[in-house]
Design a protein around this motif. Structure first.
Motif, short mmCIF file in Angstrom:
data_model
loop_
_atom_site.label_atom_id
_atom_site.label_comp_id
_atom_site.label_asym_id
_atom_site.label_seq_id
_atom_site.Cartn_x
_atom_site.Cartn_y
_atom_site.Cartn_z
N UNK A 136 12.19 8.15 9.74
CA UNK A 136 12.60 8.71 8.43
C UNK A 136 11.46 8.64 7.42
N UNK A 137 10.85 9.76 7.15
CA UNK A 137 9.70 9.81 6.24
C UNK A 137 10.07 10.63 5.01
N UNK A 138 9.82 10.06 3.85
CA UNK A 138 10.05 10.78 2.61
C UNK A 138 9.03 11.90 2.48
N UNK A 157 4.11 1.94 2.23
CA UNK A 157 4.97 3.09 1.91
C UNK A 157 4.27 4.36 2.39
N UNK A 158 5.07 5.33 2.85
CA UNK A 158 4.51 6.58 3.38
C UNK A 158 5.26 7.76 2.77
N UNK A 159 4.48 8.73 2.26
CA UNK A 159 5.06 9.99 1.76
C UNK A 159 4.18 11.12 2.27
N UNK A 170 0.85 -1.20 0.00
CA UNK A 170 0.00 0.00 0.00
C UNK A 170 0.88 1.25 0.00
N UNK A 171 0.47 2.26 -0.75
CA UNK A 171 1.16 3.55 -0.74
C UNK A 171 0.27 4.60 -0.11
N UNK A 172 0.73 5.22 0.98
CA UNK A 172 -0.08 6.19 1.71
C UNK A 172 0.49 7.60 1.59
N UNK A 173 -0.33 8.52 1.08
CA UNK A 173 -0.01 9.94 1.12
C UNK A 173 -0.67 10.51 2.37
#
Length: 339
Positions: A280-282, A263-265, A234-237
């Motif tokens: 550490x967050x992009x 994933x987190x952005x 999963x990609x989370x904004x």
């Protein structure tokens, strides 16, 4: 009719209907009102001190790193011209009149407001001859001099980054911000813009944390995210990295691997990543140093009488890769992104 509306009409600012504008001008004429076009620089010529409003509300404490990043270049810019900042702590519980009295008592001849918006207050100050420059608060940006973050663009770029890394199961997470509803709307709009521009079938979800300071609310949303992750990457904004850091910690406790499973952005860069406990967050980081410099230059132009038209600048974002986004493309990052 509010004081702010009347002042906007008399100063030729804002998007006011013709009917309301005519009512204000008619009333002003009946009262014999005459606008002093030099008022915006009158007070500033008498003082070398500049007030800086900073929200001291408990729930805003995490923003101090952001505020500090703005303050340092801002101070450097104005002190080079022999203007000196005075920090004035304020809260959303104080009225515009109460805050204005603080500013007047400080002896300041001009004012910066960082991440704090009160149109009635700014109107009162401008009418008193105290020029205002607003930083990082979009709600009043079109009516007053301002340097702000482009909240739509930041979330758009963050989501595009996720999509360009091959994520097709995506999530948007925000939280309730009663004082900054415009920011919440813009963040969601940026996410939706990225999805629409990709024009490709996606699995997508949207979640809201009612109270960001509630551990129960954070855990409830984190558990819902963990359940989705159980069916594939999963990609989370996430609305900002303050919320992202909280979710990151709870997801790890729930056994969710980041970025392998989730994933987190995030747009923005409110956290101090030099601290060992900050994950550490992009992010797509706002250039707050540039924001402070531009705001300082804008105010100097105002007090010098060099600017008569409302200026509104937006600062763009820069990618800060910190390893919280999994690459599912095998390195072909831009093959199916929305850039």
């Amino acid at each position: 009719m509010s004081v702010a509306t009347a002042s906007l009409v008399l100063n030729g600012k804002g998007s006011i209907s013709t009917q309301v504008r005519q009512r204000v001008l008619a009333s002003a004429s009946d009262l014999g009102y005459l606008k002093n076009i030099h008022a915006a620089t009158t007070a500033s010529r008498k003082s070398r001190h500049v007030a800086v409003l900073v929200d001291e509300s408990y729930e805003k404490a995490f923003e101090w790193h952001l505020v500090r990043s703005i303050l340092i270049p801002l101070e450097a810019t104005i002190t080079a011209q022999m203007y000196y900042p005075i920090l004035i702590p304020v809260t959303r519980l104080q009225t515009a009149q109460q805050i204005m009295e603080k500013v007047v008592m400080s002896g300041a001849g001009a004012l910066f407001s960082i991440h704090f918006g009160d149109r009635d207050l700014f109107t009162l100050l401008e009418d008193r001859g105290i020029p205002v420059v607003i930083l990082n608060h979009n709600r009043a940006a079109q009516q007053f001099y301002s340097v702000t973050d482009d909240f739509i663009y930041g979330t758009f770029k963050a989501t595009c980054h996720m999509l360009a890394r091959g994520h097709r199961r995506i999530l948007f997470v925000d939280y309730d911000r009663p004082d900054l509803q415009g920011v919440v709307f813009d963040r969601k709009a940026g996410f939706e813009k990225a999805v629409a521009e990709l024009d490709e079938p996606l699995e997508q979800w949207s979640m809201t944390v009612p109270d960001i300071e509630s551990n129960d609310d954070i855990e409830r949303v984190a558990r819902s995210i963990a359940e989705i992750c159980g069916h594939g990457p999963l990609g989370a904004t996430v609305h900002d990295d303050y919320l992202a850091a909280k979710l990151y910690a709870v997801l790890q406790k729930l056994g969710v691997s980041i970025p392998e499973e989730c994933s987190i952005v995030s747009p923005g860069d409110t956290m101090d990543y030099s601290l060992p406990f900050v994950p550490p967050i992009t992010t797509y980081r706002t250039d707050f140093e540039l924001m402070g410099t531009l705001a300082g230059q804008m105010l100097l132009r105002r007090v010098a009488g060099e600017s008569r038209t409302v200026e509104s600048l937006k600062v763009q974002h820069v990618l800060k890769e910190r390893g919280s986004v999994r690459d599912l493309t095998g390195g072909n990052h831009h093959a199916r992104g929305c850039y």
